[in-house]
Design an enzyme around this catalytic site. Structure first.
Site: not given
Ligand code: ADP
Ligand code: ZN
Length: 217
Positions: A13, A88, A126, A159, A170
């Site tokens: 994404k 999300r 990664r 990360r 996750r």
């Molecule tokens: P990925 O899609 O690889 O899990 P992101 O960078 O989008 O990584 O998100 C990392 C973390 O940030 C998520 O696991 C969550 O804890 C938090 N997060 C990000 N966006 C949201 C959201 N819209 N609602 C709740 N938590 C979020």
């Protein structure tokens, strides 16, 4: 255009959202990047979010909706946007609809589809740049110099939430809480499904074709 990207962690994404934002000259907002920056800067938001992120849990809806609400109030969503990592959950999707209003609304929700084995492979391989947030896949797009960001010279690190024991959790959280968001947009005929396999260029071509925009500016 008002667009959102959907897809499991590691579906690409961030990479595609960044390219598309550049192509369309509209802002790209990644809630994950915003939260990681808040953690790095040790802000109240960062201190609040850190424990959820490290455990692979979602940050509570009210916190993240507040964050997007601030961006909207600051006018950052006014001339089109690409959201990545938001919404999300279904309550977040509803809050977004309320924020952008009925008239403007969301034009498309782009879902990047990648199977679970490939996702686990990608997340385990990664690194990301702490300074500018770019992600490198060690197999697919390694940095020119090991451990150093091509773009800004920053240090590359894994990360915290890409730890093997957090990855599976996750993916479960995605299935339980975020997959219903795919349905939310599907029932509104806004879902654009894109195969998220191949090179970033190939995937970008599919995204552009699906949106009827040319690949080159
Ligand atoms: P990925 O899609 O690889 O899990 P992101 O960078 O989008 O990584 O998100 C990392 C973390 O940030 C998520 O696991 C969550 O804890 C938090 N997060 C990000 N966006 C949201 C959201 N819209 N609602 C709740 N938590 C979020
Ligand atoms: Zn960098």
């Amino acid at each position: 255009m008002n667009l959102v990207f959907l897809g499991a962690p590691g579906s690409g994404k961030g990479t595609q959202a960044m390219r598309l934002a550049h192509r369309l000259s509209i802002p790209h907002l990644s809630t994950g990047d915003l939260l990681r920056a808040a953690v790095r800067d040790n802000t109240p938001l960062g201190r609040d979010a850190q424990k959820y992120m490290a455990a692979g849990e979602l940050v509570p809806d009210q916190v993240i909706i507040g964050l997007i609400g601030e961006k909207q109030a600051a006018g950052e969503l006014a001339r089109g946007f690409i959201l990545d990592g938001f919404p999300r959950t279904v309550p977040q999707a509803e809050a977004l609809d309320a924020l952008v209003g009925d008239g403007a609304g969301i034009d498309r929700a782009i879902l990047l589809q990648v199977d679970r084995d490939e996702i686990v492979r990608r997340l385990s391989n990664r690194l990301y740049c702490e300074a500018c947030q770019v992600i490198y896949g060690m197999a697919t797009n390694p940095p020119r110099r090991a451990g150093v960001c091509d773009r800004c010279g920053g240090r590359l690190r894994p990360r915290a939430d890409d730890a093997p024991d957090v990855i599976g959790h996750r993916l479960d959280v995605y299935r339980q809480q975020s997959q219903p968001v795919e349905e939310y947009y599907r029932t509104r005929s806004l879902l654009l499904m894109i195969a998220g396999v191949g090179t970033p260029d190939q995937i970008f071509s599919r995204v552009a074709a699906g949106l009827n925009v040319s690949v080159d500016a």
